[in-house]
Design a protein around this motif. Structure first.
Motif, mmCIF file in Angstrom:
data_model
loop_
_atom_site.group_PDB
_atom_site.id
_atom_site.type_symbol
_atom_site.label_atom_id
_atom_site.label_comp_id
_atom_site.label_asym_id
_atom_site.label_seq_id
_atom_site.Cartn_x
_atom_site.Cartn_y
_atom_site.Cartn_z
ATOM 1 N N UNK A 1 0.867 -1.181 -0.169
ATOM 2 C CA UNK A 1 -0.157 -0.057 0.088
ATOM 3 C C UNK A 1 0.913 1.246 0.209
ATOM 4 N N UNK A 2 0.476 2.367 -0.545
ATOM 5 C CA UNK A 2 0.968 3.610 -0.794
ATOM 6 C C UNK A 2 0.211 4.662 -0.573
ATOM 7 N N UNK A 3 0.580 5.939 -0.988
ATOM 8 C CA UNK A 3 -0.150 7.047 -0.705
ATOM 9 C C UNK A 3 -1.461 6.952 -1.783
ATOM 10 N N UNK A 4 -1.155 6.453 -2.989
ATOM 11 C CA UNK A 4 -2.144 6.372 -3.811
ATOM 12 C C UNK A 4 -3.329 5.396 -3.491
ATOM 13 N N UNK A 5 -2.886 4.343 -2.716
ATOM 14 C CA UNK A 5 -3.867 3.379 -2.246
ATOM 15 C C UNK A 5 -4.876 4.103 -0.971
ATOM 16 N N UNK A 6 -4.210 4.668 -0.230
ATOM 17 C CA UNK A 6 -4.766 5.475 0.907
ATOM 18 C C UNK A 6 -5.767 6.750 0.007
ATOM 19 N N UNK A 7 -5.300 7.412 -0.816
ATOM 20 C CA UNK A 7 -6.122 8.216 -1.335
ATOM 21 C C UNK A 7 -7.261 7.988 -2.313
ATOM 22 N N UNK A 8 -7.039 6.672 -2.979
ATOM 23 C CA UNK A 8 -8.094 6.247 -3.865
ATOM 24 C C UNK A 8 -9.341 5.633 -3.046
ATOM 25 N N UNK A 9 -8.851 4.795 -1.955
ATOM 26 C CA UNK A 9 -9.977 4.240 -0.964
ATOM 27 C C UNK A 9 -10.561 5.170 -0.092
ATOM 28 N N UNK A 10 -9.938 6.140 0.337
ATOM 29 C CA UNK A 10 -10.681 7.258 0.940
ATOM 30 C C UNK A 10 -11.670 8.007 0.269
ATOM 31 N N UNK A 11 -11.216 8.419 -0.886
ATOM 32 C CA UNK A 11 -12.232 8.993 -1.886
ATOM 33 C C UNK A 11 -13.449 8.151 -2.177
ATOM 34 N N UNK A 12 -13.103 6.845 -2.319
ATOM 35 C CA UNK A 12 -14.400 5.956 -2.528
ATOM 36 C C UNK A 12 -14.985 5.181 -1.309
ATOM 37 N N UNK A 13 -14.607 5.818 -0.105
ATOM 38 C CA UNK A 13 -15.251 5.210 1.113
ATOM 39 C C UNK A 13 -15.062 4.144 1.665
ATOM 40 N N UNK A 14 -13.786 3.706 1.244
ATOM 41 C CA UNK A 14 -13.090 2.366 1.689
ATOM 42 C C UNK A 14 -11.989 2.389 2.646
ATOM 43 N N UNK A 15 -11.780 3.539 3.089
ATOM 44 C CA UNK A 15 -10.749 3.740 4.254
ATOM 45 C C UNK A 15 -11.044 5.152 4.848
ATOM 46 N N UNK A 16 -10.470 5.409 5.975
ATOM 47 C CA UNK A 16 -10.454 6.650 6.670
ATOM 48 C C UNK A 16 -8.916 7.322 6.828
ATOM 49 N N UNK A 17 -8.800 8.539 7.261
ATOM 50 C CA UNK A 17 -7.519 9.213 7.336
ATOM 51 C C UNK A 17 -7.101 8.409 8.692
ATOM 52 N N UNK A 18 -7.557 7.880 9.321
ATOM 53 C CA UNK A 18 -7.179 7.407 10.858
ATOM 54 C C UNK A 18 -6.336 5.923 10.656
ATOM 55 N N UNK A 19 -6.636 5.472 9.531
ATOM 56 C CA UNK A 19 -6.173 3.973 9.143
ATOM 57 C C UNK A 19 -4.415 4.029 9.117
ATOM 58 N N UNK A 20 -3.600 3.191 9.706
ATOM 59 C CA UNK A 20 -2.176 3.083 9.601
ATOM 60 C C UNK A 20 -1.913 2.255 8.112
ATOM 61 N N UNK A 21 -0.800 2.260 7.917
ATOM 62 C CA UNK A 21 -0.229 1.376 6.984
ATOM 63 C C UNK A 21 -0.440 -0.219 7.098
ATOM 64 N N UNK A 22 -0.188 -0.403 8.514
ATOM 65 C CA UNK A 22 -0.507 -1.859 8.668
ATOM 66 C C UNK A 22 -1.974 -2.370 8.552
ATOM 67 N N UNK A 23 -2.844 -1.503 8.909
ATOM 68 C CA UNK A 23 -4.454 -1.382 8.913
ATOM 69 C C UNK A 23 -4.684 -1.513 7.673
ATOM 70 N N UNK A 24 -4.276 -0.990 6.725
ATOM 71 C CA UNK A 24 -4.724 -0.911 5.147
ATOM 72 C C UNK A 24 -3.865 -2.007 4.575
ATOM 73 N N UNK A 25 -2.960 -2.482 5.021
ATOM 74 C CA UNK A 25 -2.355 -3.648 4.391
ATOM 75 C C UNK A 25 -3.277 -4.851 4.645
ATOM 76 N N UNK A 26 -3.631 -5.012 6.033
ATOM 77 C CA UNK A 26 -4.390 -6.205 6.417
ATOM 78 C C UNK A 26 -5.771 -5.963 5.848
ATOM 79 N N UNK A 27 -6.325 -4.830 5.369
ATOM 80 C CA UNK A 27 -7.569 -4.740 4.605
ATOM 81 C C UNK A 27 -7.518 -5.655 3.672
#
Length: 223
Positions: free
Chosen positions: A147-173
């Motif tokens: 996961x990288x900055x693009x992963x965070x940005x895309x998933x946040x914009x589509x309602x699949x992630x929030x700003x509070x998620x850490x790298x490891x949390x998004x990886x686990x997702x």
């Protein structure tokens, strides 16, 4: 298949249909991929590719060469990739690890268990979570998502992630909702990276994006 898994699969299918296979990571051998990953930190791939080509042309793409080459000479060769002093140190730190742990047998890196390898790589100064997972996936052929900055940005914009998620949390997702297949992980990460670079920018180009009509705004992490 859970609804979350279905959503991620739909995301992957839309990106693959719209952009096609990305065939990451280019390289003739494991060491070339490792060096390419370090050179690509904080720069565009064409810049890293130019530096990598210069190293290959000079016949200096080996553990011994990276360790023995004077810093000034190595810096001149990797200059197209930018952040020269940092990348010289990181390349030498990586080469020292390969010498100490594997006696220059770079291919044996792939035989290490994921957890052991991740811990060892994270201990190398200048190599962080994203770089380590790139190495695990693309150089070592391990089923670890990146996961990288693009992963965070895309998933946040589509309602699949929030700003509070850490790298490891998004990886686990991703790890929890996708089959652990190396090729799937390679292509999915590469497609996300390209989407972030070309469409889902700070100022997005939504109408041109393969995900333009992909919603899921009501997603929650408890799904």
């Amino acid at each position: 298949m859970t609804s979350t898994a279905q959503r991620l699969r739909e995301m992957y299918d839309r990106l693959m249909t719209g952009l096609g296979p990305q065939n990451w990571w280019p390289g003739d051998n494991t060491l070339e991929i490792l060096v390419g990953i370090i050179l690509a930190q904080n720069t565009r791939w064409p810049n890293a590719q130019k530096a990598l080509a210069d190293l290959k042309q000079a016949n200096l793409l080996s553990v011994t060469a990276l360790l023995d080459l004077p810093d000034e000479r190595l810096a001149a060769l990797v200059e197209p990739a930018g952040h020269v002093n940092l990348k010289v140190r990181r390349l030498k730190n990586l080469a020292a690890y390969l010498r100490e742990r594997f006696e220059d047998d770079v291919e044996s890196l792939k035989e290490r268990p994921i957890a052991t390898l991740r811990e060892e790589l994270l201990a190398i100064k200048g190599i962080g979570l994203e770089t380590v997972d790139l190495i695990l996936l693309y150089a070592c052929q391990k089923p670890v998502f990146v996961v990288d900055a693009a992963t965070f940005r895309i998933l946040q914009r589509h309602g699949l992630a929030d700003e509070a998620m850490t790298y490891d949390e998004l990886l686990s997702f991703f790890m929890d909702h996708l089959p652990h297949e190396v090729l799937l992980f390679k292509e999915f990460h590469a497609l996300i990276a390209r989407t972030g670079r070309e469409f889902c920018r700070k100022q997005p180009l939504c109408e041109q994006c393969p995900l333009c009509d992909w919603g899921h705004r009501n997603f929650t992490t408890e799904d």
